[in-house]
Design a protein around this motif. Structure first.
Motif, short mmCIF file in Angstrom:
data_model
loop_
_atom_site.label_atom_id
_atom_site.label_comp_id
_atom_site.label_asym_id
_atom_site.label_seq_id
_atom_site.Cartn_x
_atom_site.Cartn_y
_atom_site.Cartn_z
N GLU A 1 58.54 72.86 47.09
CA GLU A 1 59.43 73.59 46.17
C GLU A 1 59.75 72.71 45.04
O GLU A 1 59.55 71.42 44.81
N ARG B 1 67.17 65.61 44.63
CA ARG B 1 66.96 67.00 43.95
C ARG B 1 67.97 67.06 42.85
O ARG B 1 67.71 67.80 41.87
N VAL C 1 70.88 73.67 55.39
CA VAL C 1 69.79 73.79 54.24
C VAL C 1 69.13 72.77 53.91
O VAL C 1 68.12 72.70 53.68
N LEU C 2 70.05 71.38 53.57
CA LEU C 2 69.34 70.17 53.07
C LEU C 2 68.46 69.48 54.24
O LEU C 2 67.51 68.86 53.75
N GLU D 1 70.33 77.16 47.03
CA GLU D 1 70.74 77.83 48.13
C GLU D 1 72.28 77.48 48.51
O GLU D 1 72.95 78.10 49.28
N LEU E 1 66.46 73.91 46.50
CA LEU E 1 67.19 73.82 47.68
C LEU E 1 68.50 73.87 47.39
O LEU E 1 69.26 74.51 47.92
N VAL F 1 58.91 71.99 52.31
CA VAL F 1 59.94 71.91 51.49
C VAL F 1 59.80 71.04 50.35
O VAL F 1 60.01 71.29 49.12
#
Length: 86
Positions: free
Chosen positions: A6, A78, A56-57, A14, A11, A3
């Motif tokens: 990236e 993010r 997702v997170l 998504e 993220l 993770v």
């Protein structure tokens, strides 16, 4: 982990626009009920969206984790890649 390799915002890509809006409201401190009211939705629908967002997170969450807090922190980190680097 993978993770961290990236790009900071990837993220969030998504998440749907609706899910990003929900996370923005959650990050601002609104409750599930308040988010539902603001988005003309139901508590159940918002909870379902939040569950998807958490997967997702916070993909490696444990039962001990406060998913909402971890997801909000991940979202904010993010949102603003420069945060914490002043």
């Amino acid at each position: 982990g993978a993770v961290n390799d990236e790009a900071p915002g990837s993220l969030l890509d998504e998440l749907s626009a609706r899910q990003r809006t929900i996370m923005g409201l959650a990050a601002a401190g609104f409750s599930t009920r308040e988010i539902a009211r603001r988005m003309s939705s139901t508590d159940a629908a918002i909870r379902q969206d939040l569950s998807k967002i958490y997967r997702v997170l916070v993909p490696n969450a444990t039962e001990a984790d406060d998913l909402r807090t971890r997801a909000v922190l991940e979202y904010l980190r993010r949102q603003d890649p420069e945060a914490g680097h002043s």
